[in-house]
Motif scaffolding. Structure first.
Motif, PDB file in Angstrom:
ATOM      1  N   VAL A 135       0.819  -1.214   0.000  1.00 38.37           N
ATOM      2  CA  VAL A 135       0.000   0.000   0.000  1.00 38.37           C
ATOM      3  C   VAL A 135       0.850   1.260   0.000  1.00 38.37           C
ATOM      4  O   VAL A 135       0.314   2.364   0.148  1.00 38.37           O
ATOM      5  N   CYS A 136       2.153   1.115  -0.160  1.00 39.38           N
ATOM      6  CA  CYS A 136       3.051   2.275  -0.075  1.00 39.38           C
ATOM      7  C   CYS A 136       3.269   2.898  -1.452  1.00 39.38           C
ATOM      8  O   CYS A 136       2.953   2.324  -2.484  1.00 39.38           O
ATOM      9  N   ASP A 137       3.859   4.090  -1.439  1.00 37.28           N
ATOM     10  CA  ASP A 137       4.054   4.875  -2.655  1.00 37.28           C
ATOM     11  C   ASP A 137       5.507   4.756  -3.119  1.00 37.28           C
ATOM     12  O   ASP A 137       6.431   5.168  -2.417  1.00 37.28           O
ATOM     13  N   TRP A 138       5.711   4.177  -4.313  1.00 36.15           N
ATOM     14  CA  TRP A 138       7.049   4.003  -4.888  1.00 36.15           C
ATOM     15  C   TRP A 138       7.205   4.934  -6.091  1.00 36.15           C
ATOM     16  O   TRP A 138       6.264   5.123  -6.866  1.00 36.15           O
ATOM     17  N   LYS A 139       8.392   5.486  -6.255  1.00 40.73           N
ATOM     18  CA  LYS A 139       8.668   6.379  -7.383  1.00 40.73           C
ATOM     19  C   LYS A 139      10.018   6.032  -8.008  1.00 40.73           C
ATOM     20  O   LYS A 139      10.983   5.715  -7.309  1.00 40.73           O
TER      21      LYS A 139
ATOM     22  N   LEU B 242      15.207   3.569  -6.986  1.00 39.44           N
ATOM     23  CA  LEU B 242      13.795   3.328  -6.716  1.00 39.44           C
ATOM     24  C   LEU B 242      13.511   3.829  -5.309  1.00 39.44           C
ATOM     25  O   LEU B 242      14.124   3.376  -4.344  1.00 39.44           O
ATOM     26  N   LYS B 243      12.583   4.784  -5.199  1.00 40.56           N
ATOM     27  CA  LYS B 243      12.379   5.492  -3.930  1.00 40.56           C
ATOM     28  C   LYS B 243      11.048   5.112  -3.294  1.00 40.56           C
ATOM     29  O   LYS B 243      10.001   5.127  -3.936  1.00 40.56           O
ATOM     30  N   LEU B 244      11.101   4.768  -2.000  1.00 40.79           N
ATOM     31  CA  LEU B 244       9.917   4.507  -1.185  1.00 40.79           C
ATOM     32  C   LEU B 244       9.603   5.780  -0.403  1.00 40.79           C
ATOM     33  O   LEU B 244      10.386   6.201   0.452  1.00 40.79           O
ATOM     34  N   LEU B 245       8.447   6.394  -0.720  1.00 40.23           N
ATOM     35  CA  LEU B 245       8.073   7.657  -0.076  1.00 40.23           C
ATOM     36  C   LEU B 245       7.369   7.389   1.241  1.00 40.23           C
ATOM     37  O   LEU B 245       6.416   6.616   1.306  1.00 40.23           O
ATOM     38  N   LEU B 246       7.856   8.055   2.291  1.00 37.11           N
ATOM     39  CA  LEU B 246       7.292   7.862   3.631  1.00 37.11           C
ATOM     40  C   LEU B 246       6.683   9.152   4.169  1.00 37.11           C
ATOM     41  O   LEU B 246       6.502   9.289   5.374  1.00 37.11           O
ATOM     42  N   SER B 247       6.354  10.081   3.261  1.00 37.77           N
ATOM     43  CA  SER B 247       5.844  11.380   3.711  1.00 37.77           C
ATOM     44  C   SER B 247       4.514  11.256   4.453  1.00 37.77           C
ATOM     45  O   SER B 247       4.204  12.057   5.327  1.00 37.77           O
ATOM     46  N   ASP B 248       3.721  10.236   4.094  1.00 34.55           N
ATOM     47  CA  ASP B 248       2.442  10.041   4.765  1.00 34.55           C
ATOM     48  C   ASP B 248       2.500   8.920   5.800  1.00 34.55           C
ATOM     49  O   ASP B 248       1.486   8.474   6.305  1.00 34.55           O
TER      50      ASP B 248
END
Length: 432
Positions: A292-296, A333-339
């Protein structure tokens, strides 16, 4: 007035002439066209049923299921290359089971070919197996030869080598040692005593410009992509990308309408389920095919990570094939943890592998730390998956992203892969 007998004769001659003319026209319509697959439809020439025109204007046969190790010679009819069989030429032909047998003594089947060797007690002399008492005493697995008065055991293939006892032959993995030579869009598959090259994931074998080559599969056209219903598919060389449509957020494989920020801590904005904050084993699944996480993908690096099917078929992982890019090129490949805002420290757990000789390096960076990586691995002993763990301590500053960086090495085979990424609150468990 023409007499009746003469009139009848003229009518007969006229009818014969018309019949002859009609027969001539029929013959013209049935003229055989010399070009294979070409048929005449009245006055028009076109490809016959089961054939299609190629980019050179020639008719070529259509084999709907393809001819993996062969060529399409007629509608759904494959002519296999030597060493292969089956309707689609995808099966290895066991030459050792043919009659008459291709070898004098023993035969070893290989992918697309075979090897001959002598029975124990026989010596290879001038290409034939000759009985030898000294060879029998050596007790070799695959026969032997005499070199300067000494008996040496033989292996029937260059892909085998003598083991520690100098009698038994063991396999050489050409794929991991770098001895295999495959083109940039093919990957190496090791076999006992040999190897073969097959198309990389995202490519398929096709007959193009008078030879076989691995060409890109447009997953967006063939509808074999795994993009979300609310995402657009973008074809890339050897793979594809997914981009959530306007009004949706996510990595393209999971797209959802952004929710209003909730009071729950340690929950991503895109989460579909609530995770209680009071449980010590609270966990967030950031895996690529079900997380459910956001990858960029990093827009400023040299290449992208690509989805790759798991061997067992349930979902996919992210990988960088060994042939992508040039030496020292980077893909991030970045895993965003802002939320994702946990109140305490947590453990990042992931599966990884570096398969192939000199395949490169895998590093992990935390955005709020110094440029040095917090984790690094640069040795790929085999193709096995291993587990990586990183403890992230939250202080006055909150870590807002984790970056997986792949650096291209000297090798041309193998891959760097990452899978099963999860976040667990607290310290990393020792038995993971």
């Amino acid at each position: 007035m023409v007499p009746a007998p003469v009139g009848a004769l003229l009518a007969a001659l006229l009818a014969a002439g018309l019949a002859a003319a009609g027969s001539s026209r029929a013959r013209e319509q049935l003229v055989t066209v010399s070009q294979p697959g070409m048929c005449r439809y009245g006055s028009r020439l076109d490809c016959c049923y089961g054939w299609k025109k190629n980019n050179r204007g020639h008719c070529e046969a259509i084999c709907r299921h393809g001819c993996k190790y062969g060529e399409c010679t007629g509608p759904n009819k494959c002519k296999c290359f030597p060493g292969f069989t089956g309707k689609t030429c995808s099966q290895d032909l066991n030459e050792c089971g043919l009659k008459p047998r291709p070898c004098e003594h023993r035969c070893m089947n290989t992918h697309g070919s075979y090897k001959c060797y002598c029975l124990n007690g026989y010596m290879l002399i001038d290409g034939t197996c000759t009985s030898s008492r000294s060879c029998a005493m050596a007790n070799c697995q695959y026969g032997c030869e005499e070199v300067k008065g000494e008996i040496q055991c033989l292996c029937p293939s260059g892909g085998l080598q003598l083991g520690p006892n100098r009698r038994m032959c063991i396999d050489i993995d050409e794929c991991s040692t770098g001895q295999a030579v495959c083109s940039y869009n093919r990957r190496c598959v090791n076999t006992f005593g040999s190897y073969y090259c097959k198309c990389q994931l995202g490519y398929e074998l096709k007959y193009v410009s008078s030879h076989y080559d691995c060409v890109d599969v447009n997953e967006c056209v063939t509808n074999t992509h795994r993009c979300n219903l609310h995402a657009e598919c973008l074809n890339t060389e050897g793979s594809f990308k997914c981009k959530c449509k306007q009004g949706y957020r996510g990595n393209g494989f999971d797209c959802a309408v952004p929710k209003v920020k909730e009071a729950a801590a340690f929950v991503p904005l895109l989460a579909q389920r609530e995770i209680p904050v009071s449980r010590p084993e609270q966990e967030v699944d950031c895996s690529f095919s079900r997380g459910v996480c956001d990858w960029k993908q990093d827009a400023d690096d040299d290449f992208d990570w690509n989805p790759a099917d798991r061997d067992r078929g349930d979902g996919y992982y992210m990988a960088v094939p060994g042939f992508v890019g040039h030496k020292n090129d980077m893909g991030r490949l970045k895993l965003l943890l802002s939320d994702l805002k946990p109140k305490s420290s947590y453990c990042l757990i992931f599966s990884y592998r570096l398969a192939g000789e000199r395949v490169g390096k895998l590093r992990v960076f935390l955005a709020d730390k110094k440029p040095a990586p917090v984790w690094e691995q640069n040795k790929g002993k085999d193709e096995r998956w291993r587990t990586g763990k990183i403890e992230i301590f939250q202080g006055t500053e909150t870590t807002n992203s984790v970056t997986f960086e792949s650096e291209r090495g000297k090798g041309k085979t193998g891959e760097i892969g990452v899978d099963n990424v999860i976040l667990i609150s607290g310290l990393c468990p020792e038995d993971t």
